[in-house]
Structure formats: structure tokens, C-alpha cells
Scaffold this motif. Structure first.
Motif, PDB file in Angstrom:
ATOM      1  N   UNK A 183     -36.903  28.041  56.397  1.00  0.00           N
ATOM      2  CA  UNK A 183     -36.388  28.704  57.605  1.00  0.00           C
ATOM      3  C   UNK A 183     -35.390  27.814  58.353  1.00  0.00           C
ATOM      4  N   UNK A 184     -35.732  26.575  58.508  1.00  0.00           N
ATOM      5  CA  UNK A 184     -34.807  25.584  59.069  1.00  0.00           C
ATOM      6  C   UNK A 184     -34.703  24.488  58.027  1.00  0.00           C
ATOM      7  N   UNK A 185     -33.548  24.335  57.443  1.00  0.00           N
ATOM      8  CA  UNK A 185     -33.466  23.553  56.221  1.00  0.00           C
ATOM      9  C   UNK A 185     -32.731  22.226  56.409  1.00  0.00           C
ATOM     10  N   UNK A 186     -31.521  22.321  56.931  1.00  0.00           N
ATOM     11  CA  UNK A 186     -30.690  21.115  57.003  1.00  0.00           C
ATOM     12  C   UNK A 186     -29.900  21.134  58.297  1.00  0.00           C
ATOM     13  N   UNK A 187     -29.412  19.968  58.647  1.00  0.00           N
ATOM     14  CA  UNK A 187     -28.577  19.863  59.837  1.00  0.00           C
ATOM     15  C   UNK A 187     -27.342  19.037  59.490  1.00  0.00           C
ATOM     16  N   UNK A 228     -49.465  28.213  36.215  1.00  0.00           N
ATOM     17  CA  UNK A 228     -49.584  29.420  37.031  1.00  0.00           C
ATOM     18  C   UNK A 228     -48.192  29.938  37.384  1.00  0.00           C
ATOM     19  N   UNK A 229     -48.054  31.242  37.518  1.00  0.00           N
ATOM     20  CA  UNK A 229     -46.765  31.779  37.969  1.00  0.00           C
ATOM     21  C   UNK A 229     -46.483  31.319  39.400  1.00  0.00           C
ATOM     22  N   UNK A 230     -45.208  31.155  39.726  1.00  0.00           N
ATOM     23  CA  UNK A 230     -44.886  30.639  41.062  1.00  0.00           C
ATOM     24  C   UNK A 230     -45.261  31.621  42.163  1.00  0.00           C
ATOM     25  N   UNK A 231     -45.716  31.075  43.242  1.00  0.00           N
ATOM     26  CA  UNK A 231     -45.982  31.903  44.420  1.00  0.00           C
ATOM     27  C   UNK A 231     -45.266  31.270  45.601  1.00  0.00           C
ATOM     28  N   UNK A 232     -44.887  32.120  46.538  1.00  0.00           N
ATOM     29  CA  UNK A 232     -44.162  31.623  47.699  1.00  0.00           C
ATOM     30  C   UNK A 232     -45.122  30.937  48.658  1.00  0.00           C
ATOM     31  N   UNK A 233     -44.595  30.016  49.422  1.00  0.00           N
ATOM     32  CA  UNK A 233     -45.390  29.342  50.436  1.00  0.00           C
ATOM     33  C   UNK A 233     -45.576  30.269  51.629  1.00  0.00           C
ATOM     34  N   UNK A 234     -46.347  29.785  52.595  1.00  0.00           N
ATOM     35  CA  UNK A 234     -46.666  30.627  53.747  1.00  0.00           C
ATOM     36  C   UNK A 234     -45.428  31.098  54.494  1.00  0.00           C
ATOM     37  N   UNK A 235     -44.454  30.232  54.625  1.00  0.00           N
ATOM     38  CA  UNK A 235     -43.270  30.624  55.392  1.00  0.00           C
ATOM     39  C   UNK A 235     -42.267  31.405  54.543  1.00  0.00           C
ATOM     40  N   UNK A 236     -42.678  31.764  53.352  1.00  0.00           N
ATOM     41  CA  UNK A 236     -41.803  32.589  52.526  1.00  0.00           C
ATOM     42  C   UNK A 236     -40.906  31.795  51.602  1.00  0.00           C
ATOM     43  N   UNK A 237     -40.898  30.492  51.766  1.00  0.00           N
ATOM     44  CA  UNK A 237     -40.061  29.671  50.900  1.00  0.00           C
ATOM     45  C   UNK A 237     -40.729  29.520  49.542  1.00  0.00           C
ATOM     46  N   UNK A 238     -39.931  29.541  48.501  1.00  0.00           N
ATOM     47  CA  UNK A 238     -40.460  29.264  47.174  1.00  0.00           C
ATOM     48  C   UNK A 238     -40.089  27.843  46.783  1.00  0.00           C
ATOM     49  N   UNK A 239     -40.988  27.204  46.063  1.00  0.00           N
ATOM     50  CA  UNK A 239     -40.711  25.842  45.619  1.00  0.00           C
ATOM     51  C   UNK A 239     -39.689  25.904  44.488  1.00  0.00           C
ATOM     52  N   UNK A 240     -38.615  25.177  44.674  1.00  0.00           N
ATOM     53  CA  UNK A 240     -37.532  25.204  43.696  1.00  0.00           C
ATOM     54  C   UNK A 240     -37.948  24.496  42.421  1.00  0.00           C
ATOM     55  N   UNK A 241     -37.248  24.813  41.362  1.00  0.00           N
ATOM     56  CA  UNK A 241     -37.507  24.144  40.103  1.00  0.00           C
ATOM     57  C   UNK A 241     -36.832  24.873  38.971  1.00  0.00           C
ATOM     58  N   UNK A 242     -37.017  24.325  37.797  1.00  0.00           N
ATOM     59  CA  UNK A 242     -36.466  24.930  36.605  1.00  0.00           C
ATOM     60  C   UNK A 242     -37.055  26.329  36.430  1.00  0.00           C
ATOM     61  N   UNK A 243     -36.228  27.336  36.194  1.00  0.00           N
ATOM     62  CA  UNK A 243     -36.795  28.660  35.906  1.00  0.00           C
ATOM     63  C   UNK A 243     -37.715  28.561  34.687  1.00  0.00           C
ATOM     64  N   UNK A 274     -21.446  19.901  67.311  1.00  0.00           N
ATOM     65  CA  UNK A 274     -21.961  18.575  67.008  1.00  0.00           C
ATOM     66  C   UNK A 274     -23.073  18.638  65.979  1.00  0.00           C
ATOM     67  N   UNK A 275     -23.891  19.660  66.082  1.00  0.00           N
ATOM     68  CA  UNK A 275     -24.967  19.830  65.120  1.00  0.00           C
ATOM     69  C   UNK A 275     -24.916  21.261  64.602  1.00  0.00           C
ATOM     70  N   UNK A 276     -25.201  21.415  63.338  1.00  0.00           N
ATOM     71  CA  UNK A 276     -25.118  22.731  62.715  1.00  0.00           C
ATOM     72  C   UNK A 276     -26.316  22.900  61.812  1.00  0.00           C
ATOM     73  N   UNK A 277     -27.246  23.719  62.269  1.00  0.00           N
ATOM     74  CA  UNK A 277     -28.464  23.944  61.490  1.00  0.00           C
ATOM     75  C   UNK A 277     -28.182  24.987  60.410  1.00  0.00           C
ATOM     76  N   UNK A 278     -28.653  24.699  59.221  1.00  0.00           N
ATOM     77  CA  UNK A 278     -28.597  25.677  58.139  1.00  0.00           C
ATOM     78  C   UNK A 278     -30.013  26.004  57.718  1.00  0.00           C
ATOM     79  N   UNK A 279     -30.238  27.281  57.422  1.00  0.00           N
ATOM     80  CA  UNK A 279     -31.577  27.661  57.003  1.00  0.00           C
ATOM     81  C   UNK A 279     -31.641  29.124  56.631  1.00  0.00           C
ATOM     82  N   UNK A 280     -32.870  29.543  56.370  1.00  0.00           N
ATOM     83  CA  UNK A 280     -33.047  30.948  55.987  1.00  0.00           C
ATOM     84  C   UNK A 280     -33.132  31.835  57.216  1.00  0.00           C
TER      85      UNK A 280
END
Lengths: 417, 265
Positions: free
Chosen positions: B96-100, A304-319, B75-81
Motif C-alpha cells: 500500500x505504501x511502498x517507496x519514497x 503451497x500455492x501463493x496466497x496474498x498477505x493481509x494487506x492484499x500484497x502478494x510476495x514477489x518471486x519467480x512465477x 520533496x517527497x513522493x510516496x509510491x504505492x498501491x
């Protein structure tokens, strides 16, 4: 499926070992006259489920009556891996020199895959059909030098001995036998000693002539035994019909064959291994379909073509370089081995030529089958293979007379008028 | 805050009359239309000015070009979208909140904040990789799994045996994970190792320009331990981090699509 009710005394037939209720005069398994056994307590105390697995098929052929060698009997010991594989040289050589590539690398990658050395002569494209599995047999049961694996089933040997054909199941019955050893049908009303008690067995006059049959096709292409198909529902399974009894790759209730005015419809009763029908022409594929070519069990899936998750993040992977499907080699229950991406217009499978190669499978033809994408639909076709391409029946499927079907480890042909 | 603008870099609100974002320093006065392009190489300071012993994250923008850099002065630095101080609002692979990025005893650590795609770190030495472990090579996201032990045929509850393709023993398999989560190809090892590269290896990705000829190797030992080794590739081999991991000067870290270099003065 218990032969007796709980607590009933049983008499074990001295000839075939089948357990009969003590009021039977003739063995249900072989028709042998039963003498009241003085020691019915010799019955094995083993748990029944276990016993059923260990025990040979209940309708063990009477010596000579089926012209059969002593059949390798299923035992609880697992199939000897690597044994009884016939002349196929299994080895650890690469399953496929895969060169997965990205995008246009298709041509130089998978299409350009190098074919490993050829198989030994005689092991390729044997006969009509051959893909019986090594049964869970004792290692010595099947000579490793056999050119083709012999199906370890009851009805597989030629009926070389004279006899009568059972009108019910089509099996050979030795002269002088009053009952068919396989299904218990009385062979000769006049010859059978009338029992003082009522025997609930249908004689030939009571059985309508079956309109169709399922014929076992041996690895060499000749016909083995047959299972009758009556109008209406015909249940087939390991515990349904002697033709199937020895095959531990069949579920006890495996499939239902419904013979009606419109023809024959096979319905998979959610069996473990399914019913496979040999395809002719192009067959539409759906995601999840399971295919058999040679000894390979393959599962097709759409990517299936990739779709974004609910929070808008896309699952990473090989194009995705253009893969629209995937063919996975099923190597165990819920276990996949290799998987091959499907891309472009069509992918050809074969032993020597094509995009997906099974160089170790002597039952796969040089080029065997093709999966193609056309107008957004995926199709499976055989491309002139010797042994055919089989598709697992989804739910149910109409079978024209003459259709080949794979059930368990055996090949059959369904015939009806 | 009438007429407030939004900083294109960090998303903070900027009063209308401000020319620079007070939080991250991005120019917001509109005269520079370069706000949408990659900011030139410059160092952003959080909190106080650069403190000796504190680290800096430099965003690598291909071909060795350094982009924005972030001074880790807290001390802490959040990285995210969308959360934290190190923001990559246009990176869909960033949660949205990815790494610290955390200091502990003056040492810098990175911790996954439960992101979807995780944190990958470039390996410098042969590194143990767990079952199911993910790693990045060029554009390829790959996963390695040891083969389950072969229990032999196991009948089901009805004593029926499962029909499967003939057994071809393999100790481990390499799974290509496509964007979106689908599996692409699965390659089964023939021996104890799998070499990966652009050509002449067990698995070749001919058209991935970021992969070296001989790029990396996976090996499995007799006791099932798997090791990932970079074979001197140009762009490196990155392994997904499980636990909180200490970062050293010169380490490279992937978050989403962002490659960051760690510099510790």
C-alpha cells in the motif's frame, strides 16, 4: 544412568573398567570377580556428562569373548571428515548438474542432466546395505582403505570364539564366564558362586523367552548381535541395551518397540535422528517427511500455492512453473544443502539415471526411488534399489516381522513370532 | 461532491463535472474508454511545472515502450498501491505504501517504506551483495547465502550426533524464491563463482525469455564477501536495496511489477 548413587564408594572393575558398588561381588559389566579395591578414589573427577561421552561403551566386550577386535571407541573429537567413508570417492564434483528450468523446460533441464563420471569399481551398490556413518572415532581407528565402512560398534564382529549364547540378549559369552558381559545375565546358576547377599539379577529361569528380537545387519549383509523383544514395551537407545551402546547417533532413549498381539509397533521417542523403516510398495508422503536413500538424508515438502498477505500484497518471486514439491538435502541440523523442485507426474532419484542425481553416493542405486503425484496425493516408492528406500517414522508405525529399520548408524531387522 | 468520480489512475476523487483528474490529469469524462488501458506516453506534472535538476520517473512498459511518467517536483513522493501520489492500484506486488522518492541537497534518493517486496535497482558495476541478498534476473527472484562455517559434528544436549547427508563443501548457495515466498530450487556453488543465464552456465533458466544466454555472475571471495556482476545482459540484473540509495540519471528501479527509469534533466 549413574552407576552409583552419589557418594557411594565404587570399585572399578580391573578387567572391563565398569564401576560397581563396593558391595558387589561380581562386576556388573563383565562378571569378573571384584576384589575390594583399596583405592576407590582413583575415579576420574571428570564431569559425568563429559565422561559419558568420552568413555567407551560400558559393556565393553571382554577380550576375545565376542571375537571382537578392539572397537574404535567414540571420543569427543569430532568425526574426521572424509575419513572412514569406505570406498566412496567423495569429491567436490557437482552434486548434480542442475539445470533448473521454467515450465516446460523440465525435459531439457533436469531430465537432461548429464551424469558425471562413474564411481570407481567396487564402490557401487555394495552388498546388502551400507550406510553406516563415520563415527566420531580416532582417525586411525578405521583404515581408510576398508572397502566398506565398518560400523564402529560393539557387536559387529563375528562371534568366532566358542562360548555360550546369553539367553537374555543373544550375545556370545566366553566359556567360564558366569555373567553375560553385555547384559549381566547370569549364565550358569550352578557355576556361579552363590553370593551371601541377594543379587538382584534375573537368572535364565526368571526371564521369559523373548518373542522377538532386533537383529543387527552388518554392512556385508550378515547378522550381528541381537536385542530381545519381550511382550509389551521394549525401550531402545544408546543407554538401553548393549547392541546400541556405542552408537552416538542414537539418543539415550531413542525408540520404543511395543510387541503385542497385533504385532510390533515402533514409536519414535522424539529422538534426534529418528527411526527409519524400509518401505515396500508405495508409501504416501506428507509434507515434512524425511527419507533416506543411500547416505542421503532428504526432506520432502509440499510447495503451497501463493496466497496474498493481509494487506492484499502478494510476495514477489519467480512465477511457479509447476513445482508442487521440493526435496531438500539435509546437510546438518537445520541446515539444508541443495534443494530440488518436484514437478510433473513423477520424479526419479538415482545415482546415474533420473531427475535428481546423487552421483557421489555409492549406496544409491542407478535408479533408486520415485516420488509421484497422483490425484493430489504424493507417494514414495522404491524402484528396485539394492539398499532400499527408508522413510522416517512419524510418531509410530507397525512393523511386520522381517522389517528393516535404520536407527542411528546401523541397520536392523525386527523379527517376532 | 455528489456524483464524484474516482480517478482510475491515482484514485483521487474528481468532481462530476470535471473532465480531467485535477491531481494527475487522467481523462475521466468517460468519453475515452481508454482509461483502463495503459496511458499513452505523457508526462504528469506534480506541483509546479518541470523544474531543472528535478527528476522524472518513466514507467517502462516492455519492449522499451515508455508509459506514464511522473515528474518529481516536490520533496517527497510516496509510491504505492493505495497511498501516495505515484499509485499502482492494480499491482499486487506493490505494498500500500511502498517507496519514497526524496530530494536531499538536490540529489534524488529512494527509500523503502517497509514494503513486502522491496525496491530493486539495476546494477551497472560489480556490486557487493550481502548474505541473504535478493536479486532479480528476468523473471527469477534469487537469493544468495554464504554457507555457514562447518563446525564439524556437534552433539546435542544428550551427546547425540546429528545424522546428515555426507558433507560436500560449498561456499555459497543460490536460492530460487517462488512467488508466494516458497523456495523452489537451491543450487550450491562448486567453486568460488556461480554463473547464471539461459544456457551454458552453472544455473540455467531455459524458459525464461527475459534472461540472456550469459546473464550474471556471483562470486565469493576468500573472506566471504559476495559480489554480483551483470555479464552484459539485455534486461539487466537488479539488486534489492537495503538502505536509502541515491539515484542517478538513467538508473532503473523495480517497484512491485513496475520498472521505472529515472531521468534527471
Amino acid at each position: 544412568m549413574l552407576p552409583t548413587l552419589k557418594g557411594d564408594p565404587v570399585i572399578t572393575c580391573s578387567r572391563c573398567g565398569k564401576e560397581n558398588q563396593d558391595h558387589y561381588k561380581f562386576c556388573l559389566g563383565c562378571g569378573n570377580e571384584i576384589k575390594p579395591a583399596p583405592k576407590p578414589a582413583t575415579r576420574e573427577p571428570a564431569p559425568l556428562e563429559t565422561a559419558r561421552t568420552i568413555l567407551p561403551p560400558e559393556a565393553k566386550p571382554v577380550s576375545g569373548s565376542l571375537g571382537n577386535e578392539p572397537t574404535p571407541l567414540p571420543t569427543l573429537s569430532p568425526p574426521a571428515a572424509g575419513k572412514a567413508k569406505g570406498g566412496i570417492p567423495w569429491n567436490d564434483s557437482p552434486k548434480m548438474p542442475i539445470t533448473p528450468s521454467n515450465g516446460g523446460g523440465v525435459a531439457s533441464g533436469m531430465l537432461g542432466a548429464v551424469t558425471p563420471p562413474p564411481l570407481t569399481p567396487g564402490s557401487t551398490d555394495p552388498g546388502n546395505w551400507a550406510a553406516p556413518r563415520p563415527m566420531p572415532t580416532t582417525p586411525q581407528a578405521q583404515p581408510a582403505s576398508a572397502p566398506t565402512p565398518s560400523p564402529a560398534v560393539v557387536a559387529s564382529a563375528p562371534a568366532a570364539v566358542e562360548g555360550t549364547v546369553c539367553p537374555n540378549c543373544g550375545r556370545m559369552v566366553s566359556p567360564g564366564f558366569a555373567f553375560c558381559g553385555a547384559c549381566g545375565t547370569r549364565m550358569n546358576v550352578a557355576a556361579a558362586a552363590p553370593s551371601p547377599r541377594t543379587m538382584y539379577m534375573s537368572g535364565p529361569t526368571a526371564t521369559p523367552v523373548p518373542r522377538g528380537r532386533i537383529v543387527l545387519i552388518r554392512p556385508d549383509g550378515s547378522e550381528g548381535g541381537a536385542h530381545p523383544l519381550h511382550d509389551g514395551e521394549n525401550l531402545v537407545g544408546r543407554s538401553q541395551g548393549s547392541l546400541f551402546e556405542g552408537d552416538l547417533y542414537l539418543s539415550p532413549r531413542h525408540a520404543e518397540f511395543q510387541l503385542g498381539p497385533q504385532g510390533l509397533v515402533v514409536k519414535d521417542l522424539r529422538s534426534l535422528n529418528g527411526v527409519f523403516a524400509k518401505i515396500s510398495g508405495e508409501e504416501p508422503l506428507e509434507s515434512g517427511d524425511v527419507i533416506r536413500i543411500g547416505q542421503e538424508l532428504l526432506r520432502f515438502e509440499i510447495i503451497a500455492p501463493p496466497t496474498a498477505l493481509e494487506d492484499g500484497t502478494e510476495v514477489a518471486g519467480t512465477p511457479n512453473p509447476g513445482f508442487w514439491g521440493r526435496l531438500s538435502v539435509v546437510v546438518g541440523r537445520d541446515v539444508d544443502g541443495s534443494a530440488f523442485p518436484l514437478f510433473g507426474d513423477a520424479i526419479v532419484m538415482g545415482r546415474e539415471r533420473g531427475d535428481i542425481l546423487f552421483p557421489e553416493d555409492g549406496y544409491v542405486s542407478g535408479t533408486h526411488a520415485r516420488i509421484s503425484l497422483r490425484d493430489g496425493r504424493v507417494y514414495l516408492a522404491d524402484v528396485g534399489s539394492s539398499n532400499g528406500t527408508f522413510l522416517r517414522v512419524r510418531g509410530e508405525r507397525t512393523l511386520p516381522s522381517g522389517s528393516f529399520i535404520l536407527m542411528g548408524q546401523q541397520l536392523f531387522r525386527a523379527e517376532y513370532k | 461532491m455528489n456524483g464524484a468520480k474516482t480517478c482510475p489512475t491515482c484514485g483521487s476523487e474528481v468532481p462530476a463535472d470535471f473532465k480531467f483528474c485535477g491531481k494527475c490529469g487522467t481523462r475521466v469524462d468517460g468519453t475515452t474508454s481508454s482509461s483502463s488501458s495503459v496511458p499513452a506516453a505523457k508526462t504528469m506534472y506534480f506541483g509546479t511545472n518541470q523544474v531543472p535538476g528535478r527528476a522524472k520517473l518513466i514507467v517502462i512498459k516492455g519492449e522499451g515502450m515508455d508509459g506514464l511518467s511522473y515528474q518529481l517536483a516536490g520533496n517527497e513522493h510516496i509510491a504505492g498501491r493505495s497511498e501516495g501520489a505515484i499509485l499502482f492500484p492494480d499491482d499486487p506486488l506493490m505494498s500500500p505504501r511502498h517507496a519514497n522518492f526524496i530530494y536531499r541537497d538536490n540529489k534524488l534518493f529512494v527509500r523503502d517504506e517497509g514494503s513486502v517486496n522491496g525496491i530493486f535497482m539495476r546494477i551497472k558495476v560489480p556490486t557487493s551483495i550481502p548474505s541473504g541478498g535478493l536479486f532479480l534476473i528476468g523473471e527469477q527472484l534469487l537469493q544468495v547465502e554464504p554457507s555457514p562455517p562447518d563446525l564439524g559434528p556437534q552433539p546435542d544436549a544428550e551427546s547425540t550426533y546429528f545424522y546428515a547427508s555426507p558433507k560436500r563443501p560449498s561456499k555459497m548457495k543460490l536460492v530460487q524464491r517462488l512467488r508466494g515466498g516458497e523456495v523452489g530450487m537451491i543450487y550450491r556453488a562448486r567453486g568460488d563463482t556461480i554463473t547464471i543465464g539461459r544456457e551454458g552456465n552453472d544455473v540455467n533458466f531455459l524458459d525464461d525469455p527475459f534472461i540472456s544466454g550469459r546473464h550474471a555472475q556471483l562470486a565469493i571471495s576468500t573472506d566471504g564477501q559476495m559480489t554480483l556482476t551483470d555479464l552484459g545482459s539485455k534486461n539487466g540484473t537488479f539488486i534489492r536495496l537495503g538502505d536509502e540509495t541515491q539515484l542517478a540519471h538513467g538508473d532503473y528501479v523495480f517497484l512491485g511489477q513496475q520498472l521505472l527509469r529515472v531521468e534527471i534533466a
